[in-house]
Every structure is written in C-alpha cells, then in structure tokens.
Design a protein around this motif. Structure first.
Motif, PDB file in Angstrom:
ATOM      1  N   GLN A  96       0.845  -1.183   0.000  1.00 43.15           N
ATOM      2  CA  GLN A  96       0.000   0.000   0.000  1.00 43.15           C
ATOM      3  C   GLN A  96       0.889   1.246   0.000  1.00 43.15           C
ATOM      4  N   VAL A  97       0.661   2.116  -0.957  1.00 47.92           N
ATOM      5  CA  VAL A  97       1.447   3.344  -1.069  1.00 47.92           C
ATOM      6  C   VAL A  97       0.971   4.363  -0.045  1.00 47.92           C
ATOM      7  N   GLN A  98       1.915   4.932   0.679  1.00 41.70           N
ATOM      8  CA  GLN A  98       1.575   5.939   1.677  1.00 41.70           C
ATOM      9  C   GLN A  98       2.691   6.976   1.752  1.00 41.70           C
ATOM     10  N   LEU A  99       2.295   8.246   1.886  1.00 43.85           N
ATOM     11  CA  LEU A  99       3.228   9.342   2.067  1.00 43.85           C
ATOM     12  C   LEU A  99       2.775  10.128   3.292  1.00 43.85           C
ATOM     13  N   VAL A 100       3.695  10.385   4.195  1.00 37.94           N
ATOM     14  CA  VAL A 100       3.347  11.088   5.424  1.00 37.94           C
ATOM     15  C   VAL A 100       4.323  12.240   5.633  1.00 37.94           C
ATOM     16  N   GLU A 101       3.784  13.466   5.600  1.00 36.28           N
ATOM     17  CA  GLU A 101       4.614  14.654   5.797  1.00 36.28           C
ATOM     18  C   GLU A 101       4.668  15.039   7.267  1.00 36.28           C
ATOM     19  N   SER A 102       5.731  15.708   7.633  1.00 35.53           N
ATOM     20  CA  SER A 102       5.873  16.269   8.974  1.00 35.53           C
ATOM     21  C   SER A 102       6.850  17.429   8.909  1.00 35.53           C
ATOM     22  N   GLY A 103       6.915  18.190  10.003  1.00 36.85           N
ATOM     23  CA  GLY A 103       7.890  19.264  10.085  1.00 36.85           C
ATOM     24  C   GLY A 103       7.335  20.660   9.923  1.00 36.85           C
ATOM     25  N   GLY A 104       6.066  20.766   9.610  1.00 37.23           N
ATOM     26  CA  GLY A 104       5.480  22.092   9.477  1.00 37.23           C
ATOM     27  C   GLY A 104       5.326  22.765  10.830  1.00 37.23           C
ATOM     28  N   GLY A 105       4.940  24.040  10.800  1.00 38.12           N
ATOM     29  CA  GLY A 105       4.746  24.762  12.042  1.00 38.12           C
ATOM     30  C   GLY A 105       4.712  26.248  11.812  1.00 38.12           C
ATOM     31  N   LEU A 106       4.798  26.972  12.919  1.00 37.89           N
ATOM     32  CA  LEU A 106       4.795  28.441  12.896  1.00 37.89           C
ATOM     33  C   LEU A 106       6.228  28.936  13.059  1.00 37.89           C
ATOM     34  N   VAL A 107       6.633  29.829  12.183  1.00 36.45           N
ATOM     35  CA  VAL A 107       7.993  30.345  12.228  1.00 36.45           C
ATOM     36  C   VAL A 107       7.952  31.828  11.890  1.00 36.45           C
ATOM     37  N   HIS A 108       8.895  32.581  12.438  1.00 34.15           N
ATOM     38  CA  HIS A 108       8.992  34.005  12.141  1.00 34.15           C
ATOM     39  C   HIS A 108       9.617  34.215  10.760  1.00 34.15           C
ATOM     40  N   PRO A 109       9.338  35.340  10.133  1.00 32.36           N
ATOM     41  CA  PRO A 109      10.012  35.647   8.864  1.00 32.36           C
ATOM     42  C   PRO A 109      11.526  35.600   9.038  1.00 32.36           C
ATOM     43  N   GLY A 110      12.191  35.006   8.054  1.00 32.70           N
ATOM     44  CA  GLY A 110      13.625  34.813   8.132  1.00 32.70           C
ATOM     45  C   GLY A 110      14.038  33.509   8.766  1.00 32.70           C
ATOM     46  N   GLY A 111      13.098  32.804   9.345  1.00 30.72           N
ATOM     47  CA  GLY A 111      13.396  31.545  10.001  1.00 30.72           C
ATOM     48  C   GLY A 111      13.480  30.376   9.038  1.00 30.72           C
ATOM     49  N   SER A 112      13.697  29.194   9.599  1.00 33.66           N
ATOM     50  CA  SER A 112      13.875  27.984   8.800  1.00 33.66           C
ATOM     51  C   SER A 112      12.997  26.850   9.311  1.00 33.66           C
ATOM     52  N   LEU A 113      12.651  25.964   8.410  1.00 38.30           N
ATOM     53  CA  LEU A 113      11.960  24.726   8.742  1.00 38.30           C
ATOM     54  C   LEU A 113      12.470  23.640   7.804  1.00 38.30           C
ATOM     55  N   ARG A 114      12.425  22.401   8.270  1.00 39.83           N
ATOM     56  CA  ARG A 114      12.724  21.284   7.392  1.00 39.83           C
ATOM     57  C   ARG A 114      11.527  20.337   7.386  1.00 39.83           C
ATOM     58  N   LEU A 115      10.966  20.164   6.223  1.00 38.99           N
ATOM     59  CA  LEU A 115       9.856  19.230   6.055  1.00 38.99           C
ATOM     60  C   LEU A 115      10.393  17.854   5.691  1.00 38.99           C
ATOM     61  N   SER A 116       9.703  16.832   6.165  1.00 42.23           N
ATOM     62  CA  SER A 116      10.050  15.454   5.828  1.00 42.23           C
ATOM     63  C   SER A 116       8.827  14.758   5.259  1.00 42.23           C
ATOM     64  N   CYS A 117       9.068  13.825   4.379  1.00 37.00           N
ATOM     65  CA  CYS A 117       8.002  13.006   3.801  1.00 37.00           C
ATOM     66  C   CYS A 117       8.493  11.565   3.784  1.00 37.00           C
ATOM     67  N   VAL A 118       7.930  10.757   4.638  1.00 36.86           N
ATOM     68  CA  VAL A 118       8.297   9.350   4.708  1.00 36.86           C
ATOM     69  C   VAL A 118       7.303   8.545   3.878  1.00 36.86           C
ATOM     70  N   VAL A 119       7.842   7.705   3.013  1.00 40.03           N
ATOM     71  CA  VAL A 119       6.969   6.917   2.134  1.00 40.03           C
ATOM     72  C   VAL A 119       7.058   5.444   2.478  1.00 40.03           C
ATOM     73  N   SER A 120       6.014   4.731   2.170  1.00 41.17           N
ATOM     74  CA  SER A 120       5.999   3.285   2.316  1.00 41.17           C
ATOM     75  C   SER A 120       5.275   2.697   1.118  1.00 41.17           C
ATOM     76  N   GLY A 121       5.628   1.466   0.812  1.00 34.71           N
ATOM     77  CA  GLY A 121       5.012   0.808  -0.330  1.00 34.71           C
ATOM     78  C   GLY A 121       5.761   1.007  -1.630  1.00 34.71           C
ATOM     79  N   PHE A 122       6.775   1.856  -1.617  1.00 29.97           N
ATOM     80  CA  PHE A 122       7.595   2.083  -2.804  1.00 29.97           C
ATOM     81  C   PHE A 122       8.854   2.836  -2.397  1.00 29.97           C
ATOM     82  N   THR A 123       9.793   2.950  -3.317  1.00 26.15           N
ATOM     83  CA  THR A 123      10.971   3.787  -3.086  1.00 26.15           C
ATOM     84  C   THR A 123      11.126   4.753  -4.248  1.00 26.15           C
ATOM     85  N   PHE A 124      11.982   5.736  -4.076  1.00 26.18           N
ATOM     86  CA  PHE A 124      12.127   6.782  -5.077  1.00 26.18           C
ATOM     87  C   PHE A 124      12.907   6.337  -6.314  1.00 26.18           C
TER      88      PHE A 124
END
Length: 129
Positions: free
Chosen positions: A1-29
């Motif tokens: 079963q193909v699944q993609l799950v994102e994480s890492g979002g949130g509230l940040v001030h202008p000029g700040g940084s975030l790193r988003l992740s997407c973990v997949v299952s059921g396949f590879t890139f």
C-alpha cells in the motif's frame, strides 16, 4: 500500500527555517519522480520543488530558488525540503507527491495533473511575526 506522510510544518517568524520530511511506504524513489507542492488559501496548488527519479535532477520554482533545498535519503524512502529565509508568502499547506508517470522534475512541478501522483495529507507552514 502506497503511503506518504509529511511532517515538520509549524509556525515560524520571517527569516526563520523549517525542514519538512516526507516518509513513504510501499515504494521507493528509485522509480518515482517526487516533489513538494503547496497550496495557500484561495490559491491553486503550485509546484515548489521536484526531483527526478534515478540521478535526482532537481527543479525549483523561481519564488524559492536559493532558499529551499530538496533532498532524499540514501534509502530512497524519505524526502526532505529544507526551507530557509522564510517569508510570509511561503505560508501554505505543503504536500509531498510521487509519480511514476513523469520522468522530469520540471514537468512534475509545472505540468502534472494531480491524478497522476500519490499524495500525502499535507503539513501546515505558517510564517508570521
């Protein structure tokens, strides 16, 4: 079963940084072109950054060039989006997507129809002071 799950979002001030992740299952890139898309309220979903299968040629939207970096892990099961120098205009729900039907990153980001890919559920990014 193909699944993609994102994480890492949130509230940040202008000029700040975030790193988003997407973990997949059921396949590879190895056999999928992958990418990050975003959708702000009242706007259409847009391609932010995409990476082709195999060697991983990348594409970035003009609005994020020099600030965002797409990458994937060696296991080919996690996709990342490092976002630096964030601006209020970057606020949106960010989605990762994967398609076996498109082979180029630019085409995926600019011309892909939503039905051509598997999608995650999205993660909210809010940039505000």
């Amino acid at each position: 079963q193909v699944q993609l799950v994102e994480s890492g979002g949130g509230l940040v001030h202008p000029g700040g940084s975030l790193r988003l992740s997407c973990v997949v299952s059921g396949f590879t890139f190895d056999y999928y072109t992958v990418g990050w898309f975003r959708q702000a309220p009242g706007k259409e979903r847009e391609g932010v950054s995409c990476m082709s299968k195999g060697v991983g040629v990348t594409f970035y939207a003009d609005s994020v060039k020099g600030r965002f970096t797409i990458s994937r892990d060696k296991a080919m099961t996690t996709l990342y989006l490092q976002m630096n120098d964030l601006e209020p205009e970057d606020s949106a729900v960010y989605y990762c997507a994967a398609t076996a039907l498109i082979t180029t990153a630019q085409k995926m980001c600019l011309n892909m129809s939503p039905g051509s890919a598997f999608w995650g559920q999205g993660t909210q990014v809010t940039v505000s002071s």
